[in-house]
Design an enzyme around this catalytic site. Sequence first.
Site, PDB file in Angstrom:
ATOM      1  N   LYS A 119      15.817 -36.386 -16.173  1.00  0.00           N
ATOM      2  CA  LYS A 119      14.759 -37.408 -16.054  1.00  0.00           C
ATOM      3  C   LYS A 119      14.180 -37.400 -14.632  1.00  0.00           C
ATOM      4  CE  LYS A 119      18.278 -40.959 -15.170  1.00  0.00           C
ATOM      5  NZ  LYS A 119      19.013 -42.092 -15.755  1.00  0.00           N
TER       6      LYS A 119
ATOM      7  N   ARG B 248      20.688 -54.040 -20.539  1.00  0.00           N
ATOM      8  CA  ARG B 248      19.412 -53.371 -20.298  1.00  0.00           C
ATOM      9  C   ARG B 248      18.748 -53.134 -21.659  1.00  0.00           C
ATOM     10  NH1 ARG B 248      19.330 -48.018 -16.512  1.00  0.00           N
ATOM     11  NH2 ARG B 248      20.358 -47.069 -18.307  1.00  0.00           N
TER      12      ARG B 248
ATOM     13  N   HIS C  28      26.123 -47.063 -22.066  1.00  0.00           N
ATOM     14  CA  HIS C  28      25.984 -46.639 -20.667  1.00  0.00           C
ATOM     15  C   HIS C  28      26.784 -47.576 -19.766  1.00  0.00           C
ATOM     16  CE1 HIS C  28      24.138 -44.617 -17.316  1.00  0.00           C
ATOM     17  NE2 HIS C  28      23.474 -45.666 -16.899  1.00  0.00           N
TER      18      HIS C  28
ATOM     19  N   ARG D 199      26.872 -37.309 -20.484  1.00  0.00           N
ATOM     20  CA  ARG D 199      25.536 -37.159 -19.892  1.00  0.00           C
ATOM     21  C   ARG D 199      25.671 -36.944 -18.391  1.00  0.00           C
ATOM     22  NH1 ARG D 199      25.507 -41.789 -22.980  1.00  0.00           N
ATOM     23  NH2 ARG D 199      25.270 -43.059 -21.090  1.00  0.00           N
TER      24      ARG D 199
ATOM     25  N   TYR E 232       2.410 -43.965  16.212  1.00  0.00           N
ATOM     26  CA  TYR E 232       1.803 -45.281  15.962  1.00  0.00           C
ATOM     27  C   TYR E 232       2.636 -46.399  16.567  1.00  0.00           C
ATOM     28  CZ  TYR E 232      -1.193 -43.136  12.376  1.00  0.00           C
ATOM     29  OH  TYR E 232      -2.103 -42.379  11.711  1.00  0.00           O
TER      30      TYR E 232
ATOM     31  N   CYS F 244       4.884 -40.751  10.425  1.00  0.00           N
ATOM     32  CA  CYS F 244       3.540 -40.969   9.894  1.00  0.00           C
ATOM     33  C   CYS F 244       3.509 -40.522   8.430  1.00  0.00           C
ATOM     34  CB  CYS F 244       2.512 -40.170  10.700  1.00  0.00           C
ATOM     35  SG  CYS F 244       2.678 -40.353  12.483  1.00  0.00           S
TER      36      CYS F 244
ATOM     37  N   ASP G 169       2.065 -37.899   7.161  1.00  0.00           N
ATOM     38  CA  ASP G 169       2.148 -36.452   6.951  1.00  0.00           C
ATOM     39  C   ASP G 169       2.853 -35.683   8.064  1.00  0.00           C
ATOM     40  OD1 ASP G 169       0.049 -37.067   4.898  1.00  0.00           O
ATOM     41  OD2 ASP G 169      -1.089 -37.428   6.734  1.00  0.00           O
TER      42      ASP G 169
HETATM   43  C1  LIG Z   1      20.349 -41.761 -15.672  1.00  0.00           C
HETATM   44  C2  LIG Z   1      21.268 -41.907 -16.815  1.00  0.00           C
HETATM   45  C3  LIG Z   1      22.414 -41.090 -16.904  1.00  0.00           C
HETATM   46  C4  LIG Z   1      22.862 -40.169 -15.791  1.00  0.00           C
HETATM   47  O1  LIG Z   1      23.527 -40.929 -14.799  1.00  0.00           O
HETATM   48  P1  LIG Z   1      24.134 -40.237 -13.487  1.00  0.00           P
HETATM   49  O2  LIG Z   1      24.780 -41.342 -12.753  1.00  0.00           O
HETATM   50  O3  LIG Z   1      22.987 -39.662 -12.750  1.00  0.00           O
HETATM   51  O4  LIG Z   1      25.072 -39.193 -13.977  1.00  0.00           O
HETATM   52  C5  LIG Z   1      23.176 -41.181 -18.051  1.00  0.00           C
HETATM   53  N1  LIG Z   1      22.829 -42.038 -19.052  1.00  0.00           N
HETATM   54  C6  LIG Z   1      21.761 -42.850 -18.984  1.00  0.00           C
HETATM   55  C7  LIG Z   1      21.464 -43.761 -20.116  1.00  0.00           C
HETATM   56  C8  LIG Z   1      20.954 -42.817 -17.866  1.00  0.00           C
HETATM   57  O5  LIG Z   1      19.892 -43.634 -17.797  1.00  0.00           O
END
Ligand SMILES: *Cc1c(COP(=O)(O)O)cnc(C)c1O
Length: 414
Positions: free
Chosen positions: A44, A148, A178, A235, A292, A339, A341
């Site tokens: 992602k 969430r 999660h 994941r 700046y 800055c 850039d």
């Molecule tokens: C981003 C995400 C992950 C990965 O998490 P990490 O801490 O980067 O390994 C896994 N599951 C869900 C639902 C996420 O949003």
Amino acid sequence: MREENRIPSCQRLYAEINLDAIRSNLEQMKAGLSPKTKIIAVVKADGYGHGAIPIAKELENFEGLWGFAAATAEEAILLREAGISSPILVLGYVFPCYYERMIEEEIRVTVFRKDTLTELSCACRELEKKGIRKKAKIHIKIDTGMNRIGIKPVETELDFVDRAFQTEGIEVEGIFTHFARADEADKTSADSQLSAFCSFLKLIEEKRGYQIPLRHCSNSAAIMELPEANMDAVRAGVAMYGLWPSEEVMRSCGLKDGTPSGKNKVSLTPALSLFSRIVCVKEIGPGEAVSYGGCFVAERKMRIATIPAGYGDGYPRGLSGKGYALICGKKAPVLGRICMDQFMADVTDIPEAAEGTLVTLIGRDGAEEITMEQLGELSGRFNYEFACCLGKRMPRVYIKDGSFSSLWEEGQNF
Ligand SMILES: *Cc1c(COP(=O)(O)O)cnc(C)c1O
């Protein structure tokens, strides 16, 4: 010494992404998994700023990989357009205008609302009218404590699961939750989320007799520290890029000076380095201000270098007067404000520094190293966030099998 010729010497700023490091980080995580547990590589936010497409292409043939996870429908579609044919799961809510496309492209949708089931079923019928006979593959999201997205792991929600199984055109491929606090040393919260998830799975299996093929809950922290949570898949996100989910996980799993320090030994290699080149060197005298606001005023004669990187590239303004770069293996402190850039650094004690000299903003130069964790801490930015915020206007250069492999710029097909 760096091989100066393997990289484009005309780039003002570029990120070098080491695909070998990404593979090695995944191997490290895989070593702790049972052979039946598949890996879902989380790409992602453009692969946490590292470039989702080149990374997905590199990992498609990785042994033990189930597929990829994206955050949004658009991200998933970009992967398909780039030719990625492995399974892709969208972790967030997908809006109905994408459902036909999701089904057609076999992109798995995360579901936790009843209207999604109805609308996916409609989309499936619409596609059938066009001669496309495909089912909508879904993963049901269970909210075990993040608050969430997801349905609650309570008996009354079995109705939702029933409906998912009974809706025409839908195939329940996965179910997941999660962790909110798997990256902490104290695993009490993660353990209770895990047991809530397991109890709900048991209800589904025993009360309803459904078997869901892909049950998953672990993120990087849990992969490294909660082996009991490895189910059919895990994941892998941040750790794949060689970044630590937290200081605690690093302390308990990481290697200190090359030797295992904690109970679980995982050696992560940061995949991303950030380089630039000095474009101007000048001397200033006592009383002269830099950048700046004139926040930095020299107290003595100094040599300063201008480096063409700034907050417009994701090099945070929070590093003003705090950060440093590596030049010729030495630390060059940031002078005054960063800055949009460009920024200035002190090279008084680096006489070799000249116009054209390579500057390491993140990565290794000789014995010195700057990590994203360090810069994150100095600038008040979380390391995940630091990676995601790296600007799209700089090219990404990929290293594979130890040498330069390709260049990826926005809008360019890899
Ligand atoms: C981003 C995400 C992950 C990965 O998490 P990490 O801490 O980067 O390994 C896994 N599951 C869900 C639902 C996420 O949003």
